[in-house]
Design a protein around this motif. Structure first.
Motif, PDB file in Angstrom:
ATOM      1  N   GLY A   1     -13.305 -11.984   7.816  1.00 47.94           N
ATOM      2  CA  GLY A   1     -14.324 -12.192   8.716  1.00 47.94           C
ATOM      3  C   GLY A   1     -15.237 -11.076   8.926  1.00 47.94           C
ATOM      4  N   ASN A   2     -15.296 -10.273   9.904  1.00 44.26           N
ATOM      5  CA  ASN A   2     -16.421  -9.197  10.090  1.00 44.26           C
ATOM      6  C   ASN A   2     -15.935  -8.098   9.531  1.00 44.26           C
ATOM      7  OD1 ASN A   2     -14.676  -9.861  12.556  1.00 44.26           O
ATOM      8  ND2 ASN A   2     -15.503  -7.886  13.260  1.00 44.26           N
ATOM      9  N   TYR A   3     -14.283  -7.925   9.479  1.00 39.84           N
ATOM     10  CA  TYR A   3     -13.833  -6.556   9.027  1.00 39.84           C
ATOM     11  C   TYR A   3     -13.697  -6.431   7.662  1.00 39.84           C
ATOM     12  CZ  TYR A   3     -13.531  -3.524  12.758  1.00 39.84           C
ATOM     13  OH  TYR A   3     -13.656  -2.691  14.243  1.00 39.84           O
ATOM     14  N   ASP A   4     -13.558  -5.321   7.030  1.00 40.78           N
ATOM     15  CA  ASP A   4     -13.083  -5.040   5.644  1.00 40.78           C
ATOM     16  C   ASP A   4     -11.990  -3.999   5.803  1.00 40.78           C
ATOM     17  OD1 ASP A   4     -16.072  -5.544   5.696  1.00 40.78           O
ATOM     18  OD2 ASP A   4     -15.520  -6.004   3.659  1.00 40.78           O
ATOM     19  N   TYR A   5     -10.860  -4.372   5.265  1.00 46.51           N
ATOM     20  CA  TYR A   5      -9.831  -3.366   5.479  1.00 46.51           C
ATOM     21  C   TYR A   5      -9.421  -2.985   4.300  1.00 46.51           C
ATOM     22  CZ  TYR A   5      -9.100  -5.190  10.225  1.00 46.51           C
ATOM     23  OH  TYR A   5      -9.435  -5.633  11.547  1.00 46.51           O
ATOM     24  N   GLY A   6      -9.190  -1.694   4.057  1.00 45.67           N
ATOM     25  CA  GLY A   6      -8.624  -0.843   2.554  1.00 45.67           C
ATOM     26  C   GLY A   6      -7.035  -0.480   3.051  1.00 45.67           C
ATOM     27  N   PHE A   7      -6.180  -0.842   1.985  1.00 42.83           N
ATOM     28  CA  PHE A   7      -4.725  -0.644   2.226  1.00 42.83           C
ATOM     29  C   PHE A   7      -4.339   0.308   0.957  1.00 42.83           C
ATOM     30  CE2 PHE A   7      -3.561  -3.825   5.381  1.00 42.83           C
ATOM     31  CZ  PHE A   7      -4.770  -4.921   5.425  1.00 42.83           C
ATOM     32  N   TYR A   8      -4.223   1.353   1.586  1.00 44.73           N
ATOM     33  CA  TYR A   8      -3.999   2.729   0.516  1.00 44.73           C
ATOM     34  C   TYR A   8      -2.542   3.115   0.510  1.00 44.73           C
ATOM     35  CZ  TYR A   8      -9.048   2.726  -0.866  1.00 44.73           C
ATOM     36  OH  TYR A   8      -9.907   2.465  -1.152  1.00 44.73           O
ATOM     37  N   TRP A   9      -1.718   3.333  -0.367  1.00 41.35           N
ATOM     38  CA  TRP A   9      -0.530   3.869  -0.381  1.00 41.35           C
ATOM     39  C   TRP A   9      -0.717   5.169  -1.279  1.00 41.35           C
ATOM     40  CZ3 TRP A   9       3.706   2.490   2.349  1.00 41.35           C
ATOM     41  CH2 TRP A   9       3.591   1.349   3.093  1.00 41.35           C
ATOM     42  N   TYR A  10      -0.278   6.411  -0.956  1.00 40.27           N
ATOM     43  CA  TYR A  10      -0.463   7.558  -1.472  1.00 40.27           C
ATOM     44  C   TYR A  10       0.979   8.184  -1.912  1.00 40.27           C
ATOM     45  CZ  TYR A  10      -5.279   7.470   0.444  1.00 40.27           C
ATOM     46  OH  TYR A  10      -6.293   7.184   0.842  1.00 40.27           O
ATOM     47  N   PHE A  11       1.213   8.718  -3.050  1.00 39.28           N
ATOM     48  CA  PHE A  11       2.418   9.366  -3.491  1.00 39.28           C
ATOM     49  C   PHE A  11       1.894  10.669  -3.969  1.00 39.28           C
ATOM     50  CE2 PHE A  11       3.061   4.963  -3.778  1.00 39.28           C
ATOM     51  CZ  PHE A  11       4.154   4.530  -3.021  1.00 39.28           C
ATOM     52  N   TYR A  12       2.749  11.676  -3.444  1.00 36.76           N
ATOM     53  CA  TYR A  12       2.499  12.996  -3.744  1.00 36.76           C
ATOM     54  C   TYR A  12       3.261  13.865  -4.665  1.00 36.76           C
ATOM     55  CZ  TYR A  12      -1.362  12.622  -0.089  1.00 36.76           C
ATOM     56  OH  TYR A  12      -2.417  12.306   0.722  1.00 36.76           O
ATOM     57  N   LEU A  13       3.007  14.678  -5.081  1.00 32.60           N
ATOM     58  CA  LEU A  13       3.775  15.728  -6.014  1.00 32.60           C
ATOM     59  C   LEU A  13       4.976  15.932  -5.355  1.00 32.60           C
ATOM     60  CD1 LEU A  13       1.395  17.778  -8.232  1.00 32.60           C
ATOM     61  CD2 LEU A  13       2.409  15.729  -9.096  1.00 32.60           C
ATOM     62  N   ASP A  14       4.825  16.293  -4.003  1.00 37.74           N
ATOM     63  CA  ASP A  14       6.138  16.921  -3.144  1.00 37.74           C
ATOM     64  C   ASP A  14       6.923  16.020  -2.646  1.00 37.74           C
ATOM     65  OD1 ASP A  14       4.434  16.140  -1.437  1.00 37.74           O
ATOM     66  OD2 ASP A  14       4.710  17.942  -0.242  1.00 37.74           O
ATOM     67  N   GLY A  15       6.738  14.481  -3.045  1.00 38.36           N
ATOM     68  CA  GLY A  15       7.599  13.661  -2.495  1.00 38.36           C
ATOM     69  C   GLY A  15       7.076  12.801  -1.357  1.00 38.36           C
ATOM     70  N   THR A  16       5.936  13.398  -0.811  1.00 41.43           N
ATOM     71  CA  THR A  16       5.524  12.693   0.338  1.00 41.43           C
ATOM     72  C   THR A  16       4.903  11.398   0.052  1.00 41.43           C
ATOM     73  OG1 THR A  16       4.830  14.788   1.196  1.00 41.43           O
ATOM     74  CG2 THR A  16       3.650  12.990   2.093  1.00 41.43           C
ATOM     75  N   ILE A  17       5.014  10.419   0.935  1.00 38.44           N
ATOM     76  CA  ILE A  17       4.445   9.206   0.898  1.00 38.44           C
ATOM     77  C   ILE A  17       3.515   8.940   1.957  1.00 38.44           C
ATOM     78  CG2 ILE A  17       4.726   6.576   0.548  1.00 38.44           C
ATOM     79  CD1 ILE A  17       7.588   7.110  -0.212  1.00 38.44           C
TER      80      ILE A  17
ATOM     81  N   GLU B   1      -2.520   4.709   4.466  1.00 37.14           N
ATOM     82  CA  GLU B   1      -3.559   4.733   5.240  1.00 37.14           C
ATOM     83  C   GLU B   1      -4.349   3.525   4.985  1.00 37.14           C
ATOM     84  OE1 GLU B   1      -6.654   8.289   5.180  1.00 37.14           O
ATOM     85  OE2 GLU B   1      -7.258   6.764   3.271  1.00 37.14           O
ATOM     86  N   ILE B   2      -4.854   2.861   6.190  1.00 34.56           N
ATOM     87  CA  ILE B   2      -5.723   1.812   6.238  1.00 34.56           C
ATOM     88  C   ILE B   2      -6.962   2.496   6.426  1.00 34.56           C
ATOM     89  CG2 ILE B   2      -6.275  -0.545   7.414  1.00 34.56           C
ATOM     90  CD1 ILE B   2      -3.224   0.080   6.415  1.00 34.56           C
ATOM     91  N   LYS B   3      -8.185   2.132   5.703  1.00 36.27           N
ATOM     92  CA  LYS B   3      -9.325   2.169   6.008  1.00 36.27           C
ATOM     93  C   LYS B   3     -10.150   0.952   6.654  1.00 36.27           C
ATOM     94  CE  LYS B   3      -9.584   5.259   1.831  1.00 36.27           C
ATOM     95  NZ  LYS B   3     -10.130   6.025   1.138  1.00 36.27           N
ATOM     96  N   LEU B   4     -10.667   1.078   7.670  1.00 33.31           N
ATOM     97  CA  LEU B   4     -11.405   0.104   8.630  1.00 33.31           C
ATOM     98  C   LEU B   4     -12.919   0.267   8.450  1.00 33.31           C
ATOM     99  CD1 LEU B   4      -8.737   1.317  10.438  1.00 33.31           C
ATOM    100  CD2 LEU B   4      -9.187  -0.797  11.467  1.00 33.31           C
ATOM    101  N   THR B   5     -13.357  -0.616   7.842  1.00 35.25           N
ATOM    102  CA  THR B   5     -14.874  -0.605   7.646  1.00 35.25           C
ATOM    103  C   THR B   5     -15.449  -2.295   7.771  1.00 35.25           C
ATOM    104  OG1 THR B   5     -16.654  -0.101   6.433  1.00 35.25           O
ATOM    105  CG2 THR B   5     -14.793  -0.646   5.116  1.00 35.25           C
ATOM    106  N   GLY B   6     -16.732  -2.409   7.805  1.00 33.48           N
ATOM    107  CA  GLY B   6     -17.271  -3.369   7.825  1.00 33.48           C
ATOM    108  C   GLY B   6     -18.085  -3.772   9.116  1.00 33.48           C
ATOM    109  N   ALA B   7     -18.255  -4.894   9.704  1.00 36.51           N
ATOM    110  CA  ALA B   7     -19.239  -5.137  10.846  1.00 36.51           C
ATOM    111  C   ALA B   7     -18.098  -5.330  12.031  1.00 36.51           C
ATOM    112  CB  ALA B   7     -19.841  -6.369  10.683  1.00 36.51           C
TER     113      ALA B   7
END
Ligand code: NI
Length: 643
Positions: free
Chosen positions: A391-407, A410-416
C-alpha cells in the motif's frame, strides 16, 4: 474428502537442491497440476497463498539426512462461493496430503488476492450510492478516484459474519492530483463483499474539502531544483566480496546460513551458524519476521484501520526488484524470488534479495597509555535484505551479521503516510502535514520469530535486569551493581515486557554447553523497549494481535506454530497465534525453544515525514554472551595502511 480420494497419479515433482530452498517455478507448476488433477481447481479458484511447506526441524536434522520429498501449501478460494481450503500437496507422491475447508466464522478469511484491488474499485465505481456520495463532494468523474481496499478486521457487526469483506477508502488521482495520498476523500467508506461483488454498507459520515496541495515529491515545482553539492561516493571491492553463495547457501567470515524466501514472510534465514576454531556452531535454526500489524489510532470514522501486512497482504509477494546503485551500493549478489499470482502461476521477482558486505566503522581500537602502541580494526558486516511495498508504506527488512558474532535485524520504514482530512488546529490523533491533510497516529508492530539453536537444541531463557543495590553492611557506600537473573521456566512465565529502566535483556543459554569458565554459552536479545500494542486490552485489535501485547514470548518448538497471529489472520475473530500457542504452558527450560519478539515504532507523524518519509528504523540485536571465550576478532588484520 478422504486421503484416498485426494491421491492422484502424478509423476514426482522436480528434484531440489536442499529441503529448505525456496519453492521453484517448476515446483509451483507441478503442485498446481496435482491440485488440478485432484479437482481442487475447478471453477474460479484462486490461490491466496502458495509456498513451501518446510519439513519439520527433526526431519531436516535427522542423522539419516533430510527428507527427499518436497511439499507445498496453498490457501485456495473459490471466487464465486468464497469457500476456502487449506491444502498441502506432496510433490514426490504427486498427491494432496491434506485439505481442510475453512469456517469463515471461526477461521476468518484467506489473505487478500491480487484481483481484490481491481474488484473493489470496480464495485464502488458501479455503486450508485457511492457515486452519489462522491458527486456531492464535487467528484463526478469516478475514473479519477482510486479505491483503496483495506482489510476489514473483525468487529462482530450484524450482517458481516462469514462474509469476505474489505472497507474501501478513496483518493483522487488524476493529471491535476498526481499523488493520490495527498488527496484523500474523507468521510466515506464503502464496505464491499468481495464474493457478492457489491457494497453492503456505505458509511457517509461527514463532508470536508479535498486537500489540494500537491505532494508530488519529484515535481520540480514541489521540490525545487536538485542540489548540486553532493560529490560522488564510490564503494569498490576490487578483489570482489568476501562471501560465497552456493545456490542458497551463504558463507562469510565463519558465518553460514541458508537463504529462503516466502510469499508471506518474505526473507527467511535458516541454519545460521558461526565458525569457531574450525567448528560450525549453530546459533539460530530459523529467523524471520512472520507478522507485522499496523493499528491506527483515530477512534472515529476510521477506527477499523488495522493492517496485518504479512498475514493479510503477504509481504513477500510485494517484494521489490532492487536496482544496483539505487537500492544497493557496492559489490552486490542478488537472488531472485519466485512467488505466484492468483492462478498459482509463478512470477519471478528479479533481484529481490540483496546480499553484500559493508564497512561498519570501528571494530575495536586502543591506544595504550603505557606502551604507546596504537591499534585499530575495521568492523564489517554482511547484509541480507529485501524491500517490499505494501500500500502506502515501503518496508526494508535487513539482517546484519558482524565479525564479532553480533546479529542485528533492522526494519527501514519509508514511503507515504496514510492520510485523511485534517480539521485544522490541534487534533489528538492526527498531524496536519499539508493544509487540510492529516496523517493519523499509528503503530508498526513487527514480530520476529527466532527459532534459537544456541550450540544445539537444548536452550533456556534467562531474563537479565541490571540494578544498583541499596547501601547496607555488604554495600557500605551504596555503589554495588548486580545483574538479577531470572530463569523463565514455562511459556506463561515467558510472556514479558522490556524495561529500559532496568536495561532488561533476555539471554538464550545452552543447557548443555559451557564456556571455559563453566558458564553456559549464550546469545542475548537486546530489545529496543518501545511501546507494545497500545490499543485497549479489550479491543478487537488486541484480541487479533495478541502477540503484540508483549515484547517477548517463548514457546516450545512445534512445526505447526509458525505465525504469531495464527495461520489465518484476515477477519479472524481473535485469540489465535501466540496466546493460543502457550495455552498448554509447556516447560521451556532446557528444551528446543522459539523466541518471538515484538518491536517497532509508535508513529505520530512529523511534518518532515511528508510527502515522502525519510527512513525510520527499528529492530533488535542478538549478541554472543560468553559464547566465545574471548573477543573472537583478534585475528582481524589491521587495514593495509599503517594503523
Ligand atoms: Ni508509520
Amino acid at each position: 474428502m478422504t486421503d484416498a480420494a485426494l491421491r492422484v497419479a502424478q509423476a514426482p515433482g522436480p528434484a531440489s537442491a536442499h529441503p529448505l530452498d525456496p519453492a521453484s517455478a517448476a515446483e509451483f507448476e507441478a503442485g498446481r497440476r496435482i491440485l488440478a488433477a485432484a479437482g481442487l481447481l475447478a471453477g474460479p479458484v484462486r490461490f491466496a497463498y502458495y509456498g513451501l511447506e518446510e519439513p519439520a526441524k527433526e526431519e531436516v536434522l535427522s542423522p539419516a539426512g533430510p527428507p527427499a520429498g518436497r511439499r507445498l501449501r496453498a490457501f485456495l478460494i473459490d471466487a464465486s462461493s468464497g469457500e476456502s481450503t487449506d491444502v498441502v500437496v506432496s510433490l514426490a507422491q504427486g498427491a494432496v496430503v491434506s485439505a481442510r475447508t475453512l469456517d469463515p466464522r471461526t477461521d476468518g478469511q484467506v489473505p487478500i488476492l491480487d484481483q481484490d484491488f481491481a474488484v473493489a474499485e470496480e464495485v464502488v465505481r458501479a455503486d450508485p450510492g457511492w457515486r452519489e456520495a462522491m458527486a456531492r463532494r464535487g467528484l463526478t468523474d469516478v475514473t479519477r478516484i482510486r479505491a483503496c481496499p483495506l482489510t476489514a478486521g473483525s468487529f462482530g457487526f450484524p450482517g458481516e459474519e462469514g462474509r469476505r469483506l474489505v472497507r474501501v477508502l478513496a483518493f483522487v488521482h488524476d493529471d491535476e492530483h498526481g499523488y493520490a495520498w495527498a488527496h484523500p476523500v474523507d468521510g466515506v467508506a464503502a464496505y464491499v463483499d468481495l464474493i457478492e461483488r457489491r457494497v453492503i454498507e456505505l458509511v457517509d459520515e461527514f463532508e470536508v474539502p479535498l486537500p489540494q496541495e500537491s505532494g508530488d515529491y519529484d515535481d520540480p515545482e514541489v521540490r525545487g531544483p536538485h542540489r548540486t553539492t553532493l560529490r560522488p561516493l564510490e564503494i569498490t571491492q576490487p578483489e570482489g566480496p568476501s562471501f560465497t553463495l552456493d545456490g542458497h547457501l551463504l558463507r562469510w567470515e565463519g558465518w553460514s546460513m541458508r537463504i529462503g524466501f516466502d510469499a508471506r514472510e518474505g526473507l527467511t534465514l535458516h541454519q545460521i551458524s558461526i565458525g569457531d576454531g574450525g567448528r560450525d556452531r549453530p546459533v539460530v535454526y530459523r529467523a524471520s519476521i512472520p507478522e507485522m500489524v499496523v493499528p491506527y489510532g483515530d477512534p472515529r470514522f476510521r477506527y477499523w484501520q488495522t493492517y496485518f501486512d504479512s498475514g493479510e497482504y503477504l509481504v513477500g509477494k510485494w517484494a521489490n526488484s532492487l536496482e544496483l546503485g539505487c537500492d544497493c551500493l557496492g559489490e552486490i549478489a542478488y537472488l531472485d524470488a519466485t512467488v505466484t499470482g492468483d492462478s498459482g502461476e509463478p512470477r519471478t521477482i528479479h533481484n529481490a534479495i540483496c546480499i553484500h558486505e559493508e564497512d561498519s566503522g570501528i571494530l575495536w581500537k586502543h591506544t595504550d597509555i603505557f606502551s604507546g602502541s596504537a591499534q585499530s580494526r575495521r568492523q564489517r558486516r554482511l547484509v541480507v535484505s529485501f524491500f517490499a511495498t505494501i500500500g502506502n508504506y515501503d518496508y526494508g527488512f535487513y539482517w546484519y551479521f558482524y565479525l564479532d558474532g553480533t546479529i542485528e535485524c533492522e526494519i527501514k520504514l519509508t514511503g507515504a503516510l496514510f492520510t485523511a482530512a485534517h480539521p485544522g488546529g490541534n487534533h489528538p490523533h492526527s498531524t496536519e502535514v499539508a493544509p487540510g491533510l492529516g496523517a493519523p497516529a499509528h503503530q508498526h508492530l513487527f514480530s520476529a520469530r527466532l527459532d534459537m539453536d544456541v550450540d544445539g537444541l537444548a536452550n533456556a531463557v534467562d531474563e537479565v535486569d541490571v540494578a544498583g543495590l541499596p547501601a547496607g553492611p555488604a554495600n557500605p557506600y551504596g555503589n554495588a551493581l548486580v545483574q538479577q537473573v531470572t530463569r523463565l521456566r514455562t511459556e506463561s512465565q515467558a510472556t514479558r515486557r522490556a524495561d529500559g529502566s532496568r536495561g532488561r535483556t533476555w539471554r538464550v543459554v545452552s543447557t548443555e554447553r559451557a564456556n571455559r569458565f563453566g558458564h553456559p554459552v549464550s546469545y542475548t536479545l537486546y530489545p529496543e523497549a518501545a511501546p507494545v500494542l497500545l490499543a485497549d486490552a479489550g479491543s478487537p485489535v488486541a484480541a487479533r494481535a495478541g502477540f503484540a501485547r508483549q515484547h517477548l514470548w517463548v514457546t516450545r518448538y512445534d512445526p505447526a506454530q509458525r505465525y504469531p497471529a495464527g495461520d489465518f489472520v484476515n477477519q479472524h475473530p481473535g485469540g489465535a497465534g501466540l496466546p493460543d500457542f502457550i495455552s498448554g504452558d509447556r516447560d521451556i527450560d532446557g528444551a528446543d525453544i522459539v523466541l518471538w519478539h515484538t518491536f517497532g515504532p509508535t508513529h505520530f507523524p512529523r511534518l518532515e515525514d511528508w510527502p515522502v518519509m525519510p527512513v525510520a528504523r527499528c529492530g533488535f540485536t542478538l549478541k554472543p554472551t560468553g559464547f566465545f571465550d574471548r573477543n573472537p576478532t583478534l585475528d582481524v588484520p589491521p587495514p593495509p595502511h599503517h594503523c
